[in-house]
Design a protein around this motif. Structure first.
Motif, PDB file in Angstrom:
ATOM      1  N   GLU A 234       4.352   0.587   8.996  1.00 58.13           N
ATOM      2  CA  GLU A 234       3.272   1.026   8.763  1.00 58.13           C
ATOM      3  C   GLU A 234       3.299   2.535   8.918  1.00 58.13           C
ATOM      4  O   GLU A 234       2.286   3.444   8.105  1.00 58.13           O
ATOM      5  CB  GLU A 234       2.290   0.590  10.051  1.00 58.13           C
TER       6      GLU A 234
ATOM      7  N   GLU B  34       1.663   7.712   1.973  1.00 57.14           N
ATOM      8  CA  GLU B  34       0.158   7.831   1.315  1.00 57.14           C
ATOM      9  C   GLU B  34      -0.025   9.546   1.419  1.00 57.14           C
ATOM     10  O   GLU B  34      -0.759   9.948   0.663  1.00 57.14           O
ATOM     11  CB  GLU B  34      -0.713   7.119   2.020  1.00 57.14           C
TER      12      GLU B  34
ATOM     13  N   GLU C 243       0.903  -6.073   4.026  1.00 58.16           N
ATOM     14  CA  GLU C 243      -0.297  -7.012   4.301  1.00 58.16           C
ATOM     15  C   GLU C 243       0.341  -8.506   4.504  1.00 58.16           C
ATOM     16  O   GLU C 243      -0.279  -9.308   5.225  1.00 58.16           O
ATOM     17  CB  GLU C 243      -1.180  -7.030   2.907  1.00 58.16           C
TER      18      GLU C 243
ATOM     19  N   GLN D 261       2.056  -1.796   0.181  1.00 58.46           N
ATOM     20  CA  GLN D 261       1.147  -2.133   0.691  1.00 58.46           C
ATOM     21  C   GLN D 261       0.984  -3.796   0.730  1.00 58.46           C
ATOM     22  O   GLN D 261       0.534  -4.626   1.800  1.00 58.46           O
ATOM     23  CB  GLN D 261      -0.221  -1.758  -0.092  1.00 58.46           C
TER      24      GLN D 261
ATOM     25  N   LEU E   7       4.492   4.089   5.684  1.00 58.08           N
ATOM     26  CA  LEU E   7       3.656   3.907   4.407  1.00 58.08           C
ATOM     27  C   LEU E   7       2.236   4.894   4.813  1.00 58.08           C
ATOM     28  O   LEU E   7       2.073   5.428   3.607  1.00 58.08           O
ATOM     29  CB  LEU E   7       3.039   2.580   4.826  1.00 58.08           C
TER      30      LEU E   7
END
Length: 108
Positions: free
Chosen positions: A45, A52, A27, A23, A48
């Motif tokens: 993205e 999750e 970012e 993360q 990720l």
């Protein structure tokens, strides 16, 4: 036999630290300007998000693998953006140098 395969998955610890690192990497890449126009950022993205989802399903092995891949993709996207910025700066400096040379020639 299937029991051992399932019990192997249950023994994988939750990759909380890897998720945090991933993360942060995503970012950080966003912060320097990596967007969806850079394929590696889009991949980061997407991976990720899947990681999750796997975390929520307690599929920690898959979550860890996807999070690691997403972190690498985000870092590559960041490196590409930084390289592009550096290349633009070098081109700008070269243009300025050439203008100065022309001015010096005109003065002589």
């Amino acid at each position: 036999m299937a029991f051992f395969a399932l019990s192997g998955c249950a023994n994988d610890p939750a990759p909380n630290e890897q998720m945090r690192l991933t993360q942060q990497a995503v970012e950080q890449a966003r912060a320097i300007g990596a967007g969806q126009d850079i394929p590696e950022m889009a991949q980061a993205e997407s991976k990720l998000a899947r990681a999750e989802k796997n975390m929520a399903e307690e599929d920690y092995k898959r979550a860890r693998m996807l999070a690691e891949q997403a972190e690498l993709d985000a870092r590559l996207a960041e490196a590409k953006v930084l390289t592009q910025k550096s290349e633009r700066q070098v081109a700008d400096l070269n243009l300025r140098i050439e203008r100065l040379r022309k001015q010096l020639r005109a003065v002589q």
